[in-house]
Write an enzyme that holds these catalytic residues in place. Structure first.
Site, PDB file in Angstrom:
ATOM      1  N   TYR A   1       0.864  -1.179   0.000  1.00  0.00           N
ATOM      2  CA  TYR A   1       0.000   0.000   0.000  1.00  0.00           C
ATOM      3  C   TYR A   1       0.898   1.224   0.000  1.00  0.00           C
ATOM      4  O   TYR A   1       1.832   1.316   0.797  1.00  0.00           O
ATOM      5  CB  TYR A   1      -0.903   0.009   1.250  1.00  0.00           C
ATOM      6  CG  TYR A   1      -1.767   1.254   1.347  1.00  0.00           C
ATOM      7  CD1 TYR A   1      -2.816   1.462   0.446  1.00  0.00           C
ATOM      8  CD2 TYR A   1      -1.523   2.227   2.310  1.00  0.00           C
ATOM      9  CE1 TYR A   1      -3.604   2.610   0.521  1.00  0.00           C
ATOM     10  CE2 TYR A   1      -2.308   3.384   2.385  1.00  0.00           C
ATOM     11  CZ  TYR A   1      -3.340   3.563   1.486  1.00  0.00           C
ATOM     12  OH  TYR A   1      -4.127   4.702   1.557  1.00  0.00           O
TER      13      TYR A   1
ATOM     14  N   ASP B   1       9.625   3.545  -0.730  1.00  0.00           N
ATOM     15  CA  ASP B   1       8.557   4.154   0.056  1.00  0.00           C
ATOM     16  C   ASP B   1       8.882   3.910   1.528  1.00  0.00           C
ATOM     17  O   ASP B   1       8.708   2.812   2.052  1.00  0.00           O
ATOM     18  CB  ASP B   1       7.203   3.550  -0.328  1.00  0.00           C
ATOM     19  CG  ASP B   1       6.068   4.190   0.462  1.00  0.00           C
ATOM     20  OD1 ASP B   1       6.346   4.978   1.387  1.00  0.00           O
ATOM     21  OD2 ASP B   1       4.894   3.891   0.148  1.00  0.00           O
TER      22      ASP B   1
ATOM     23  N   LYS C   1       4.700  10.115   8.331  1.00  0.00           N
ATOM     24  CA  LYS C   1       4.542   9.681   9.726  1.00  0.00           C
ATOM     25  C   LYS C   1       5.584  10.254  10.701  1.00  0.00           C
ATOM     26  O   LYS C   1       5.444  11.374  11.160  1.00  0.00           O
ATOM     27  CB  LYS C   1       4.529   8.149   9.774  1.00  0.00           C
ATOM     28  CG  LYS C   1       3.428   7.590   8.851  1.00  0.00           C
ATOM     29  CD  LYS C   1       2.978   6.223   9.176  1.00  0.00           C
ATOM     30  CE  LYS C   1       2.059   5.712   8.077  1.00  0.00           C
ATOM     31  NZ  LYS C   1       0.844   5.096   8.511  1.00  0.00           N
TER      32      LYS C   1
HETATM   33  N1  PMP Z   1       3.095   4.492   1.975  1.00  0.00           N
HETATM   34  C1  PMP Z   1       3.050   3.550   2.934  1.00  0.00           C
HETATM   35  C2  PMP Z   1       4.096   2.487   2.951  1.00  0.00           C
HETATM   36  C3  PMP Z   1       2.047   3.594   3.898  1.00  0.00           C
HETATM   37  O1  PMP Z   1       1.996   2.626   4.836  1.00  0.00           O
HETATM   38  C4  PMP Z   1       1.101   4.625   3.865  1.00  0.00           C
HETATM   39  C5  PMP Z   1      -0.003   4.717   4.901  1.00  0.00           C
HETATM   40  N2  PMP Z   1       0.102   3.965   5.993  1.00  0.00           N
HETATM   41  C6  PMP Z   1       1.190   5.573   2.851  1.00  0.00           C
HETATM   42  C7  PMP Z   1       2.197   5.485   1.933  1.00  0.00           C
HETATM   43  C8  PMP Z   1       0.213   6.687   2.776  1.00  0.00           C
HETATM   44  O2  PMP Z   1       0.440   7.610   3.781  1.00  0.00           O
HETATM   45  P1  PMP Z   1      -0.727   8.586   4.280  1.00  0.00           P
HETATM   46  O3  PMP Z   1      -1.737   7.742   4.990  1.00  0.00           O
HETATM   47  O4  PMP Z   1      -0.025   9.569   5.152  1.00  0.00           O
HETATM   48  O5  PMP Z   1      -1.306   9.217   3.057  1.00  0.00           O
END
Ligand code: PMP
Length: 444
Positions: free
Chosen positions: A145, A242, A270
């Site tokens: 994701y 990512d 985060k």
């Molecule tokens: N990339 C990863 C690996 C994630 O786990 C997440 C959300 N947990 C995101 C992108 C998206 O981040 P956000 O919820 O801050 O949009």
């Protein structure tokens, strides 16, 4: 007596005005088969719901709160900044200070830009890669994701009309975008090699988490990451790490530092915002400069690099950069691991426990080997986890409301928190398995 009465009442009120009563789907607790709790406050390792139930928190804002809830230094940085202004729509020194810290933290990156979410960060990284290479195809890993932009939710699976219930499947994305994504299993070098042999000249980028944190917790094999890097180099595709979850979780900076990989672009989120909304994309200057005016890639944001978030992020990174901070977290992780492993061994629980630093996962399947891909993840006992989640809540522990999320430790967890968690976890698994066995033995 444990009660969620106030949470239930609030939730039914919320449901009238917000779809499912939540602003992000996992909060609905649909994956753990019950109504969710509503939170009143949190401090340190503890989070308290509106009924006054206190839980030791292993969700920690889906991995954001590596320092636990409300660290004094961050709260005071936010308060002081709020008094000076919350948004100016112009640049600030706190923004430059955070950018400098981040660029210095991770040798793979030379420049960085802030956004407000991981979603925006990965979306923009892919846009840069497509512009840079003049290619369209994106390689992703099954079960991953990367936020909810069209580009990152796109998948060939969306083209299958029967696949409505699969993870990450959504309508509303054009067939063309769905066809521009190639899916590979995590840790599957052979398949990746085939994908590159077939489509190498058309692949703009591979986007990958250095550890898969959206499948529970699946460790990458080092040779797998090196192989991705090699394929990208040989075929002129960009490697996007990512690190929205893994950034500053495993070590100070991107996990790419400790893994010895040199991605072209890295996305953060985060932890780097100290608990305030953030995302960032970063990387080699030649790619990052694509977003400079006149260089073809557009990106902007009213709240990007807002001073509240920047102040919180700076305060967080100052704490994380203290010598010994990650050693302390590693010690907590190792302590939990030893407690869980010995409890599992003593109670005959056949599940594998995986961990890197403060990121952990329990593979709920009768198999002592670690999970390697989403195919393995799907062999777990989801029903057992649903029941376990409820039992753990009642016992005063908040676990992420999905088996496909890791357990997030924080610096605020004490040894006592961790020891009690291991005891409750193993005890509840044993009783749930015994209850199931007894039910199966009942004559129909
Ligand atoms: N990339 C990863 C690996 C994630 O786990 C997440 C959300 N947990 C995101 C992108 C998206 O981040 P956000 O919820 O801050 O949009």
């Amino acid at each position: 007596m444990y009660s969620q009465h106030k949470s239930e009442t609030l939730f039914s009120r919320g449901r009238k005005v917000i779809p499912d009563g939540v602003s992000s789907p996992m909060r609905a607790f649909a994956l753990v088969g019950k109504n969710p709790i509503c939170i009143a406050s949190a401090h340190g390792s503890r989070i308290t719901d509106v009924d006054g139930n206190e839980y030791t928190d292993f969700l920690n804002g889906f991995g954001t709160l590596i320092l636990g809830h409300g660290p004094e230094k961050i709260v005071s940085a936010i308060t002081q900044q709020a008094a000076k202004g919350t948004i100016f729509g112009l640049s600030t020194e706190v923004e430059y200070a955070l950018a400098e810290k981040l660029v210095a933290s991770t040798p793979a990156i030379e420049k960085i830009r802030f956004v407000c979410s991981g979603t925006e960060a990965v979306m923009t990284a892919v846009r840069i890669a497509r512009c840079e290479t003049g290619r369209n195809l994106l390689v992703k890993f099954n079960g991953s994701y990367h936020g909810h932009s069209d580009v990152l939710l796109a998948s060939p699976v969306n083209l299958d009309r029967t696949a409505t219930k699969n993870k990450g499947v959504t309508k509303g994305i054009t067939a063309e975008l769905n066809r521009e994504v190639l899916l590979c299993e995590y840790n599957d070098r052979e398949r990746l090699s085939e994908i590159f042999s077939e489509h190498g000249a058309d692949i703009a980028a591979v986007v990958v988490e250095p550890y898969a944190t959206n499948m529970g917790f699946v460790k990458s094999q080092p040779e797998f990451l090196r192989f991705i890097e090699k394929c990208c180099r040989e075929h002129g595709a960009l490697l996007i790490f990512d690190e929205v979850v893994t950034g500053f979780r495993i070590n100070y900076g991107g996990a790419c530092n400790s893994l010895g990989i040199d991605p072209d672009l890295v996305t953060f989120g985060k932890i780097i915002g100290g608990g305030a909304a953030i995302g960032a994309f970063a990387g080699k200057a030649r790619y990052m400069d694509r977003v400079a005016i006149g260089n073809e890639v557009f990106q902007s944001g009213t709240f990007s690099a807002n001073p509240l978030t920047m102040a919180a992020g700076n305060a967080a990174l100052e704490i994380l950069s203290q010598p010994g901070f990650y050693d302390g977290l590693e010690a907590k992780g190792a302590f939990l691991e030893s407690k869980i492993k010995s409890a599992f061994a003593a109670k005959g629980i056949p599940f594998h426990f995986s961990r890197v630093g403060s990121l952990c996962g329990i593979a709920m399947r009768r198999d002592s080997t670690p999970m390697r891909s989403y195919k393995d993840v799907k062999t777990q006992d989801y029903e057992l986890f649903r029941n376990l989640h409820s039992r753990m809540l009642e016992a005063g522990f908040l676990m992420p409301p999905s088996l496909e999320e890791p357990l997030f430790l924080s610096a605020a967890h004490s040894e006592d928190d961790l020891a009690r968690f291991a005891e409750a976890l193993s005890g509840n698994i044993v009783s749930l398995l015994a209850e199931r066995q007894a039910a199966e033995l009942q004559p129909a």
